[in-house]
Design an enzyme around this catalytic site. Structure first.
Site, PDB file in Angstrom:
ATOM      1  N   SER A   1      -9.562  47.934  62.895  1.00 35.68           N
ATOM      2  CA  SER A   1     -10.312  46.970  63.716  1.00 35.68           C
ATOM      3  C   SER A   1     -11.780  46.859  63.331  1.00 35.68           C
ATOM      4  CB  SER A   1     -10.196  47.337  65.199  1.00 35.68           C
ATOM      5  OG  SER A   1     -10.889  48.537  65.486  1.00 35.68           O
TER       6      SER A   1
ATOM      7  N   LYS B   1     -16.159  50.589  68.419  1.00 38.09           N
ATOM      8  CA  LYS B   1     -16.401  49.149  68.257  1.00 38.09           C
ATOM      9  C   LYS B   1     -17.909  48.935  68.102  1.00 38.09           C
ATOM     10  CE  LYS B   1     -12.048  48.107  69.378  1.00 38.09           C
ATOM     11  NZ  LYS B   1     -11.076  47.606  68.388  1.00 38.09           N
TER      12      LYS B   1
END
Length: 270
Positions: A42, A102
């Site tokens: 990701s 993230k």
């Protein structure tokens, strides 16, 4: 008899040494740095599956989630320092308890939206500049054996998997007055409607909005927790900031030395 007592004494010394070592390691992990392996794609191509890094736990102060198993009796945060937009942050998922990594996109009070794959913050477009392609081998990656998603799919195993790379520059911050520039990847122009075209998210006070750099392959704050996304993340769930890759392996085990990536050892992430 004396020999038996000597053996017992030696055993006790060994036990005490192990206990002290565990206590020191626990204190170090709680207060300073926590090891973290990158398990998914990701955050490509900023972070790759198999990157190993230490998370700086001093960056944002401490909460109950700074301790293993969230056992610290800390209400809220101690010695809190506000994170900056663009930081790469490890945090505890508010629902499933997993650790995620993230990029911090939205600060408290920010309005965040994605339109046609382009990020907007407080109504202003965040500029993207085409920056070539990211290429990787289409094969199982890391211990989980995940296959990458490719813009040029279908790709046979062993073939070249392509994503389109752009250079994105976020609005300026105190630590980065020119704004952080970083890579983002695009796999498909007509991606998931909820990923490439979103409503306006207004970040609540004391919470944050995160996105993965691999924009078409990240379950992040664009998705609600009810569908496996992250949603808004309260500040007490922040664990620390990722600053540097220490070690990297493309194989299913760090013992497979032929899969090591020496060019990523001690690599600064931004």
């Amino acid at each position: 008899m004396a020999k038996a007592k000597k053996s017992e004494g030696g055993l006790m010394e060994t036990v005490k040494t192990v206990v002290y070592a565990l206590l020191i390691a626990g204190i170090f992990r709680t207060l300073f740095f926590q090891p973290f392996w990158i398990p998914s794609g990701s955050m490509k191509d900023t972070l790759l599956i198999g990157d190993f890094l230490f998370v700086n736990k001093m960056a944002y102060g401490y909460s109950r989630y700074s301790c293993p198993f969230a056992i610290c009796p800390i209400p809220g945060r101690l010695f809190f320092s506000e994170p900056e937009r663009g930081d790469i942050v490890v945090f505890r998922h508010p629902v499933n308890g997993s650790d995620f990594i993230k990029r911090l996109i939205g600060l408290p009070g920010d309005k965040v939206q994605v339109k046609n794959g382009i990020l907007f913050i407080n109504g202003q477009e965040v500029p993207q500049v085409p920056d070539g392609q990211f290429e990787e081998v289409f094969e199982p990656q890391g211990p989980m054996g995940n296959l990458p998603r490719c813009a040029n799919a279908p790709v046979g195993e062993g073939g070249t998997c392509i994503s389109y790379r752009f250079r994105e520059t976020l609005p300026p911050t105190e630590r980065h007055p020119e704004g952080i520039s970083h890579d983002v990847l695009n796999i498909e122009d007509a991606g998931s409607p909820s990923a490439d075209n979103t409503d306006v998210f207004t970040v609540p006070e004391g919470q944050y909005f995160f996105m993965g750099d691999n924009r078409d392959n990240s379950m992040d704050s664009r998705f609600s927790q009810a569908v496996g996304g992250v949603g808004f993340v309260p500040k007490e769930y922040l664990i620390g900031r990722a600053d540097r890759v220490i070690f990297s392996s493309a194989g299913r085990s760090m013992l497979y030395f032929w899969t090591w990536r020496p060019d990523r050892f001690f690599l600064k992430v931004e």
